[in-house]
Motif scaffolding. Sequence first.
Motif, short mmCIF file in Angstrom:
data_model
loop_
_atom_site.label_atom_id
_atom_site.label_comp_id
_atom_site.label_asym_id
_atom_site.label_seq_id
_atom_site.Cartn_x
_atom_site.Cartn_y
_atom_site.Cartn_z
N VAL A 135 -42.88 55.05 -36.83
CA VAL A 135 -44.35 55.15 -36.81
C VAL A 135 -44.90 55.01 -38.21
O VAL A 135 -45.90 54.31 -38.42
CB VAL A 135 -44.78 56.49 -36.16
N ILE A 136 -44.26 55.65 -39.19
CA ILE A 136 -44.72 55.53 -40.58
C ILE A 136 -44.63 54.08 -41.04
O ILE A 136 -45.55 53.57 -41.70
CB ILE A 136 -43.91 56.47 -41.49
N ALA A 137 -43.55 53.38 -40.71
CA ALA A 137 -43.41 51.98 -41.11
C ALA A 137 -44.48 51.11 -40.45
O ALA A 137 -45.06 50.23 -41.09
CB ALA A 137 -42.01 51.48 -40.74
N PHE A 138 -44.75 51.36 -39.18
CA PHE A 138 -45.77 50.58 -38.48
C PHE A 138 -47.15 50.83 -39.07
O PHE A 138 -47.92 49.90 -39.30
CB PHE A 138 -45.77 50.94 -36.99
N VAL A 139 -47.47 52.08 -39.35
CA VAL A 139 -48.78 52.42 -39.93
C VAL A 139 -48.90 51.80 -41.32
O VAL A 139 -49.95 51.26 -41.68
CB VAL A 139 -48.98 53.95 -39.96
N ALA A 140 -47.84 51.85 -42.11
CA ALA A 140 -47.87 51.25 -43.45
C ALA A 140 -48.10 49.75 -43.36
O ALA A 140 -48.84 49.17 -44.17
CB ALA A 140 -46.57 51.55 -44.19
N GLN A 141 -47.48 49.10 -42.39
CA GLN A 141 -47.67 47.65 -42.21
C GLN A 141 -49.11 47.35 -41.82
O GLN A 141 -49.72 46.41 -42.35
CB GLN A 141 -46.71 47.14 -41.14
#
Length: 98
Positions: free
Chosen positions: A60-66
């Motif tokens: 989720v953190i990676a998706f939000v950062a993207q």
Amino acid sequence: MQLPEDQIRAGHIPADLYRQIPPGTDMRRVVIVQEAPRSYAGPIVLTLLVVAGAVAVLLVIAFVAQVVAGAAVAVLSATGGLTYTINRAAKTRNLRSK
């Protein structure tokens, strides 16, 4: 039969338990209750859930950062502060001599 559990399963009463029985007790009516063996299912399931939760949080953190990075690039390029181009045309070399 070295362990007390083995003695109890075989019907023998270990000496330390025998000393705790009051005198005059009918040994045919004595019931020895053992603690159930420890179950490792709970800790294993808990560990798997913690690991799965950690992986889900990281995804989720990676998706939000993207998404945030994409939105930042879009805003900066729309305001004229940043431009970028992606050139996907194939480059061909001209080998003819002049």
